[in-house]
Design an enzyme around this catalytic site. Structure first.
Site, PDB file in Angstrom:
ATOM      1  N   ASP A   1       0.805  -1.217   0.000  1.00  0.00           N
ATOM      2  CA  ASP A   1       0.000   0.000   0.000  1.00  0.00           C
ATOM      3  C   ASP A   1       0.844   1.276   0.000  1.00  0.00           C
ATOM      4  O   ASP A   1       2.062   1.234   0.213  1.00  0.00           O
ATOM      5  CB  ASP A   1      -0.960  -0.002   1.201  1.00  0.00           C
TER       6      ASP A   1
ATOM      7  N   ASN B   1      -7.835  -3.688  14.213  1.00  0.00           N
ATOM      8  CA  ASN B   1      -9.203  -4.032  13.792  1.00  0.00           C
ATOM      9  C   ASN B   1      -9.225  -5.187  12.789  1.00  0.00           C
ATOM     10  O   ASN B   1     -10.243  -5.467  12.184  1.00  0.00           O
ATOM     11  CB  ASN B   1      -9.898  -2.797  13.180  1.00  0.00           C
TER      12      ASN B   1
ATOM     13  N   HIS C   1      -7.377  -5.392   9.984  1.00  0.00           N
ATOM     14  CA  HIS C   1      -7.091  -5.103   8.564  1.00  0.00           C
ATOM     15  C   HIS C   1      -5.777  -5.749   8.124  1.00  0.00           C
ATOM     16  O   HIS C   1      -4.861  -5.943   8.924  1.00  0.00           O
ATOM     17  CB  HIS C   1      -7.133  -3.593   8.254  1.00  0.00           C
TER      18      HIS C   1
ATOM     19  N   GLU D   1      -9.928  -2.427   5.282  1.00  0.00           N
ATOM     20  CA  GLU D   1     -10.586  -2.234   6.572  1.00  0.00           C
ATOM     21  C   GLU D   1     -11.774  -3.184   6.710  1.00  0.00           C
ATOM     22  O   GLU D   1     -12.241  -3.756   5.706  1.00  0.00           O
ATOM     23  CB  GLU D   1     -11.051  -0.769   6.680  1.00  0.00           C
TER      24      GLU D   1
HETATM   25  C1  F6R Z   1       1.343  -1.737   6.147  1.00  0.00           C
HETATM   26  C2  F6R Z   1       0.018  -2.344   6.180  1.00  0.00           C
HETATM   27  C3  F6R Z   1      -0.795  -2.442   7.430  1.00  0.00           C
HETATM   28  C4  F6R Z   1       0.042  -2.702   8.680  1.00  0.00           C
HETATM   29  C5  F6R Z   1      -0.861  -2.675   9.914  1.00  0.00           C
HETATM   30  C6  F6R Z   1      -0.075  -2.871  11.195  1.00  0.00           C
HETATM   31  O1  F6R Z   1       1.886  -1.783   4.857  1.00  0.00           O
HETATM   32  O2  F6R Z   1      -0.457  -2.727   5.156  1.00  0.00           O
HETATM   33  O3  F6R Z   1      -1.744  -3.465   7.293  1.00  0.00           O
HETATM   34  O4  F6R Z   1       0.683  -3.937   8.566  1.00  0.00           O
HETATM   35  O5  F6R Z   1      -1.532  -1.456   9.968  1.00  0.00           O
HETATM   36  O6  F6R Z   1       0.763  -1.778  11.399  1.00  0.00           O
HETATM   37  P1  F6R Z   1       1.871  -1.775  12.537  1.00  0.00           P
HETATM   38  O7  F6R Z   1       2.863  -2.817  12.182  1.00  0.00           O
HETATM   39  O8  F6R Z   1       2.454  -0.395  12.503  1.00  0.00           O
HETATM   40  O9  F6R Z   1       1.154  -2.081  13.809  1.00  0.00           O
END
Ligand code: F6R
Length: 232
Positions: A57, A126, A128, A133
């Site tokens: 992303d 959550n 994702h 989401e």
């Molecule tokens: C990042 C991504 C997100 C993160 C998730 C957890 O490229 O796609 O799904 O893996 O938000 O983020 P952290 O590791 O910062 O808790």
């Protein structure tokens, strides 16, 4: 946890004679993995010239040199420290004029390169994965998302001014992620304990996106003690 994940990726890089496509994630969780990976590359002088990378992303509206863009993150945490040619490292372009076209282009790019061999994932509190989401159909391909308030809050820790967290991102869809031949999910820290227990004990449901991984035939989950504490 990071050592384990890095060794899994590194052995694939080492063993692959032809092209290898890695799907990569950003955020706090994989930072240690990239740290280990570049250490392994440095110590063994392993080349990454046969590797292509596709990130999950990118924020909409942040340029490549913005310190919180995921391109900047990947350059500083990994790409600048290994010998991968820059033109083999791909992220969605969050500055594209036509974002819908950019989503289609990115999806096509992955397909034309033979798909992702091994995909690294983190998980949101959550549930994702990527920025898919809760409620995102499992059939979605690369698309634009409106970030959940919870996700913006979680990511505000990386920004000097929390009001600067973009509201939108381009993300690989759940169906794009599920096309990876192999997936490694990293779950780290007490903030992820609830998500991890929902993942392990709950049903497959679009309201909890990571649950889809239970239907993939080759997933490894690497979890630390803090995140695993609610699961027996
Ligand atoms: C990042 C991504 C997100 C993160 C998730 C957890 O490229 O796609 O799904 O893996 O938000 O983020 P952290 O590791 O910062 O808790």
């Amino acid at each position: 946890m990071s050592e384990k994940a890095a060794s899994m990726l590194f052995s694939r890089v080492k063993e692959s004679k032809d092209q290898l496509s890695l799907g990569l994630a950003t955020g706090g969780t994989p930072q240690g993995t990239y740290e280990e990976l570049k250490k392994m590359a440095r110590e063994t002088k392993q080349t990454f010239t046969h590797v292509k990378t596709f990130n999950l992303d990118e924020y909409v509206g942040l340029s490549e040199d913005h310190h919180q863009s995921y391109r900047y993150y990947m350059n500083t945490h990994l790409f600048n420290h290994i010998d991968i040619p820059e033109e083999q490292t791909y992220l969605p372009n969050g500055m594209a004029n036509n974002l819908d076209e950019e989503c289609r282009r990115y999806e096509r790019l992955i397909e034309e390169n033979g798909g992702v061999d091994i995909q690294l994932l983190g998980i949101g509190g959550n549930g994702h994965i990527g920025f898919n989401e809760p409620g995102t159909p499992f059939t979605e391909k690369t698309h634009i998302v409106q970030l959940a308030q919870e996700t913006k809050q979680a990511n505000a820790r990386f920004f000097e001014d929390p009001s600067e967290v973009p509201s939108r991102a381009i993300t690989m869809g759940i169906s794009s992620i599920m096309c990876a031949k192999e997936i490694i999910l990293l779950v780290s820290g007490v903030n992820k304990a609830e998500a991890f227990s929902r993942l392990m004990e709950g049903e497959v449901n679009e309201l909890f996106p990571a649950s889809v991984l239970k239907t993939h035939e080759h997933v490894s989950v690497i979890v630390d003690e803090a995140a695993a504490k609610r699961v027996n």
